[in-house]
Enzyme design. Structure first.
Site, PDB file in Angstrom:
ATOM      1  N   THR A 187       0.828  -0.952   0.164  1.00  0.00           N
ATOM      2  CA  THR A 187       0.187   0.045  -0.028  1.00  0.00           C
ATOM      3  C   THR A 187       0.920   1.137   0.013  1.00  0.00           C
ATOM      4  OG1 THR A 187      -1.939   1.182   1.060  1.00  0.00           O
ATOM      5  CG2 THR A 187      -0.408  -0.151   2.327  1.00  0.00           C
TER       6      THR A 187
ATOM      7  N   LYS B  31       3.457   0.940  -3.868  1.00  0.00           N
ATOM      8  CA  LYS B  31       2.934   0.521  -5.072  1.00  0.00           C
ATOM      9  C   LYS B  31       3.862   0.497  -6.515  1.00  0.00           C
ATOM     10  CE  LYS B  31      -1.675   0.272  -3.371  1.00  0.00           C
ATOM     11  NZ  LYS B  31      -3.047   0.598  -3.823  1.00  0.00           N
TER      12      LYS B  31
ATOM     13  N   ASN C 146      -0.177  -4.071  -6.269  1.00  0.00           N
ATOM     14  CA  ASN C 146      -0.493  -4.166  -4.795  1.00  0.00           C
ATOM     15  C   ASN C 146      -0.384  -5.424  -4.355  1.00  0.00           C
ATOM     16  OD1 ASN C 146      -2.602  -5.195  -6.264  1.00  0.00           O
ATOM     17  ND2 ASN C 146      -3.896  -4.680  -4.483  1.00  0.00           N
TER      18      ASN C 146
ATOM     19  N   ASP D 119      -6.248  -4.008  -7.398  1.00  0.00           N
ATOM     20  CA  ASP D 119      -6.815  -2.873  -7.045  1.00  0.00           C
ATOM     21  C   ASP D 119      -8.077  -2.492  -8.220  1.00  0.00           C
ATOM     22  OD1 ASP D 119      -5.866  -2.181  -4.838  1.00  0.00           O
ATOM     23  OD2 ASP D 119      -4.167  -0.810  -5.717  1.00  0.00           O
TER      24      ASP D 119
ATOM     25  N   ALA E   4      -4.766  11.843 -10.134  1.00  0.00           N
ATOM     26  CA  ALA E   4      -3.736  11.298 -11.277  1.00  0.00           C
ATOM     27  C   ALA E   4      -2.772  10.395 -10.922  1.00  0.00           C
ATOM     28  CB  ALA E   4      -3.465  12.370 -12.238  1.00  0.00           C
TER      29      ALA E   4
ATOM     30  N   ALA F  61      -3.938   5.103  -7.822  1.00  0.00           N
ATOM     31  CA  ALA F  61      -5.552   4.702  -7.698  1.00  0.00           C
ATOM     32  C   ALA F  61      -6.303   5.095  -8.911  1.00  0.00           C
ATOM     33  CB  ALA F  61      -5.910   5.189  -6.491  1.00  0.00           C
TER      34      ALA F  61
ATOM     35  N   LYS G   6       0.452  15.948 -14.543  1.00  0.00           N
ATOM     36  CA  LYS G   6       0.332  14.360 -14.375  1.00  0.00           C
ATOM     37  C   LYS G   6      -0.995  13.949 -14.922  1.00  0.00           C
ATOM     38  CE  LYS G   6       2.036  14.113  -9.742  1.00  0.00           C
ATOM     39  NZ  LYS G   6       1.743  13.318  -8.395  1.00  0.00           N
TER      40      LYS G   6
HETATM   41  P1  ATR Z   1      -2.350   6.874  -4.934  1.00  0.00           P
HETATM   42  O1  ATR Z   1      -1.512   5.821  -5.227  1.00  0.00           O
HETATM   43  O2  ATR Z   1      -3.222   6.764  -3.615  1.00  0.00           O
HETATM   44  O3  ATR Z   1      -3.372   7.446  -6.050  1.00  0.00           O
HETATM   45  P2  ATR Z   1      -0.612   9.217  -5.392  1.00  0.00           P
HETATM   46  O4  ATR Z   1      -0.091   8.333  -6.352  1.00  0.00           O
HETATM   47  O5  ATR Z   1       0.355   9.690  -4.317  1.00  0.00           O
HETATM   48  O6  ATR Z   1      -1.563   8.082  -4.347  1.00  0.00           O
HETATM   49  O7  ATR Z   1      -1.710  10.167  -5.902  1.00  0.00           O
HETATM   50  C1  ATR Z   1      -2.325  11.181  -4.731  1.00  0.00           C
HETATM   51  C2  ATR Z   1      -3.280  11.743  -5.764  1.00  0.00           C
HETATM   52  O8  ATR Z   1      -4.127  12.794  -4.867  1.00  0.00           O
HETATM   53  C3  ATR Z   1      -2.644  12.749  -6.639  1.00  0.00           C
HETATM   54  O9  ATR Z   1      -3.588  13.203  -7.800  1.00  0.00           O
HETATM   55  C4  ATR Z   1      -2.460  14.197  -5.886  1.00  0.00           C
HETATM   56  O10 ATR Z   1      -2.534  15.306  -6.836  1.00  0.00           O
HETATM   57  P3  ATR Z   1      -1.028  15.888  -7.225  1.00  0.00           P
HETATM   58  O11 ATR Z   1      -0.859  14.973  -8.395  1.00  0.00           O
HETATM   59  O12 ATR Z   1      -1.167  17.225  -7.631  1.00  0.00           O
HETATM   60  O13 ATR Z   1      -0.016  15.759  -6.176  1.00  0.00           O
HETATM   61  C5  ATR Z   1      -4.023  14.112  -4.946  1.00  0.00           C
HETATM   62  N1  ATR Z   1      -3.460  15.106  -3.965  1.00  0.00           N
HETATM   63  C6  ATR Z   1      -3.013  14.823  -2.721  1.00  0.00           C
HETATM   64  N2  ATR Z   1      -3.162  15.763  -1.933  1.00  0.00           N
HETATM   65  C7  ATR Z   1      -3.914  16.652  -2.757  1.00  0.00           C
HETATM   66  C8  ATR Z   1      -4.475  17.745  -2.283  1.00  0.00           C
HETATM   67  N3  ATR Z   1      -4.116  18.783  -0.978  1.00  0.00           N
HETATM   68  N4  ATR Z   1      -5.008  18.704  -3.000  1.00  0.00           N
HETATM   69  C9  ATR Z   1      -5.330  18.131  -4.272  1.00  0.00           C
HETATM   70  N5  ATR Z   1      -4.771  17.124  -4.676  1.00  0.00           N
HETATM   71  C10 ATR Z   1      -4.260  16.159  -3.798  1.00  0.00           C
END
Ligand code: ATR
Length: 264
Positions: free
Chosen positions: A68, A72, A93, A108, A134, A137, A162
Site C-alpha cells: 500500500t 505500489k 499491490n 485494485d 492522477a 489509484a 500528471k
Molecule cells: P494513490 O496511489 O493513492 O493514487 P498518489 O499516487 O500519491 O496516491 O496520488 C495522490 C493523488 O492525490 C494525486 O492526484 C495528488 O495530486 P497531485 O498530483 O497534484 O499531487 C492528489 N492530492 C493529494 N493531496 C492533494 C491536495 N491537498 N489537493 C489536491 N490533490 C491532492
C-alpha cells in the site's frame, strides 16, 4: 474452526504508515474461515527498511504480500515478473513469492470495478466519467473504465502535467474512449457536463477532517448520477456527504478494499 493440514504460510501488507489498514484483520478472518493455518501481518516499513528487505528478496520469509502507500510503484524494480495489467497501471499491490522469485499483480483495478458493479449495477460502456486525481489509484480506475468501453473520461488533477501524462498514455491504449485533462475544478465540470454520470475521487483529500473541500456543491442528480470516494475511513467524506445531499448515489472505498483483498 477446523485447521486443514498443510504448510503454514506467512503473508503481510507492507506500507508506511499502516495504523489505518484493515487488511490484516480482513485476510486473517478469511484464513480462519477457510480453516487455513496461515498468518497475515502488518509490516510498517520505512523506505530504508523496505529497500533492505527487497535487496535480500531471496531470503524473504513471506509467501506473498500486499503493498500500500507509498510502495505500489517502488516495488516494481525488485520484481521478476509483472502482469500486463500491473505494467499498464504502473502499480503493483499484490506480490506472489515463488521460489525466491517475485511476481507482481494489480488487484485494485478488479476491486474497483467489482465494487461499483455490486453497489450500482454499473456498466462503463458508453458512459462519461470524471476521475479526480492522477496517482496510482486513478490509474487503476481509468484502466478499468477504459477496458470496459467508457465513451469519455475527464481526468482532473491539482498538478495538470500528471493528468496530461495519463491522458497521453491511456489515450493510446483505449481507442474507443475519448480522454481529456483539466485543472482541479470539479464543481464547474459537473455543472457544465450533465452527461458525466460517474465521478470518482481518487485523491487523499477528505481523509483528514481539516482537509480543504474538494467541492462545495454538487448539481442535483435525482438518483441518476453516481459519486465514489476511494477513501473508506471516514466512511462518509465531505465529498460523499455533499453528493448524497444533492441526490447522487454514493459509495466509499470499502467495497474496493474488500474485493482487491479477496482477489489478492
Ligand atoms: P494513490 O496511489 O493513492 O493514487 P498518489 O499516487 O500519491 O496516491 O496520488 C495522490 C493523488 O492525490 C494525486 O492526484 C495528488 O495530486 P497531485 O498530483 O497534484 O499531487 C492528489 N492530492 C493529494 N493531496 C492533494 C491536495 N491537498 N489537493 C489536491 N490533490 C491532492
Amino acid at each position: 474452526m477446523r485447521i486443514q493440514p498443510g504448510r503454514f504460510k506467512l503473508y503481510g501488507v507492507i506500507g508506511y504508515p499502516l495504523q489505518h489498514t484493515l487488511s490484516p484483520r480482513m485476510q486473517q478472518a478469511a484464513f480462519e474461515h477457510l480453516g487455513l493455518p496461515h498468518f497475515y501481518a502488518a509490516l510498517e516499513l520505512t523506505l530504508k527498511s523496505f529497500k533492505q528487505m527487497m535487496h535480500r528478496k531471496k531470503k524473504l520469509l513471506l509467501d506473498g504480500f500486499n503493498l500500500t502507500i507509498p510502495y505500489k510503484q517502488a516495488i516494481i524494480p525488485y520484481l521478476d515478473l509483472v502482469s500486463p495489467e500491473a505494467r499498464l497501471i504502473k502499480a503493483v499491490n499484490t506480490v506472489i513469492v515463488k521460489r525466491g522469485r517475485l511476481l507482481g499483480e494489480n488487484t485494485d483495478a478488479y476491486g474497483f470495478l467489482k465494487s461499483i458493479k455490486e453497489k450500482f449495477g454499473w456498466n462503463s460502456k458508453g458512459k462519461s466519467i470524471l476521475i479526480i486525481g492522477a496517482g496510482g489509484a486513478a490509474r487503476a480506475c481509468i484502466y478499468d473504465l477504459g477496458k470496459e468501453g467508457a465513451s469519455i473520461i475527464f481526468i482532473m488533477n491539482r498538478t495538470l502535467s500528471k493528468a496530461k501524462r495519463l491522458y497521453d498514455e491511456f489515450g493510446k491504449k483505449f481507442s474507443k474512449t475519448q480522454f481529456s485533462f483539466h485543472d482541479l475544478k470539479p464543481k464547474e465540470m459537473l455543472e457544465n457536463h450533465p452527461e458525466i454520470i460517474l465521478v470518482v475521487n481518487t485523491t487523499s483529500l477528505g481523509f483528514r477532517s481539516d482537509d480543504p473541500k474538494l467541492i462545495h456543491k454538487f448539481p442535483r442528480a435525482n438518483g441518476k448520477r453516481f459519486a465514489v470516494d476511494l477513501i473508506y475511513n471516514p466512511p462518509q467524506t465531505e465529498f460523499l456527504r455533499l453528493a448524497k445531499a444533492a441526490g447522487w448515489k454514493t459509495a466509499n472505498g470499502l467495497g474496493m478494499l474488500l474485493y482487491q483483498g479477496a482477489k489478492a
